[in-house]
Write a protein that holds these residues in place. Structure first.
Motif, PDB file in Angstrom:
ATOM      1  N   ASN A  65       0.870  -1.174   0.000  1.00  0.00           N
ATOM      2  CA  ASN A  65       0.000   0.000   0.000  1.00  0.00           C
ATOM      3  C   ASN A  65       0.904   1.220   0.000  1.00  0.00           C
ATOM      4  N   LYS A  66       0.969   1.890  -1.149  1.00  0.00           N
ATOM      5  CA  LYS A  66       1.889   3.006  -1.328  1.00  0.00           C
ATOM      6  C   LYS A  66       1.483   4.189  -0.463  1.00  0.00           C
ATOM      7  N   ILE A  67       2.457   4.720   0.273  1.00  0.00           N
ATOM      8  CA  ILE A  67       2.236   5.861   1.153  1.00  0.00           C
ATOM      9  C   ILE A  67       2.877   7.116   0.572  1.00  0.00           C
ATOM     10  N   PHE A  68       4.021   6.943  -0.068  1.00  0.00           N
ATOM     11  CA  PHE A  68       4.782   8.080  -0.582  1.00  0.00           C
ATOM     12  C   PHE A  68       5.651   7.591  -1.724  1.00  0.00           C
ATOM     13  N   TRP A  69       5.865   8.478  -2.708  1.00  0.00           N
ATOM     14  CA  TRP A  69       6.842   8.182  -3.755  1.00  0.00           C
ATOM     15  C   TRP A  69       7.413   9.483  -4.290  1.00  0.00           C
ATOM     16  N   SER A  70       8.622   9.389  -4.798  1.00  0.00           N
ATOM     17  CA  SER A  70       9.313  10.546  -5.343  1.00  0.00           C
ATOM     18  C   SER A  70      10.479  10.060  -6.190  1.00  0.00           C
TER      19      SER A  70
END
Length: 97
Positions: A65-70
């Protein structure tokens, strides 16, 4: 407000120094200040090369479950993929948990 303590295992720290990627360690610790990230007790950080020195950095909860990406620039980094856990204020390799 007291600043939180963060630790990194010696094995991971050596690896990041060898990979010329200590900026990644500092970025993950700095990102812990974001409320959405701070709330997540168990964090899985996945870093993958996209092009030359550009990498995608993704944080999930261990269940994808993706919380943050950059994206992050890691010049001189030799690794193509990396995965770290952050739990109980400790950043480590999965095998060190």
């Amino acid at each position: 407000m007291e600043k939180a303590q963060f630790y990194i295992t010696s094995g991971l720290q050596r690896f990041l120094i060898d990979q010329n990627s200590t900026i990644l360690m500092r970025a993950i610790v700095k990102l812990q200040e974001l409320e959405v990230i701070k709330r997540e007790e168990f964090q899985v950080w996945r870093i993958k090369r996209k092009h030359k020195s550009k990498f995608t950095i993704v944080l999930d909860d261990g269940n994808y479950n993706k919380i943050f990406w950059s994206t992050i620039e890691l010049p001189g980094c030799n690794a193509n993929k990396m995965k770290f856990y952050f739990e109980n204020s400790v950043l480590c390799f999965p095998r060190e948990r």
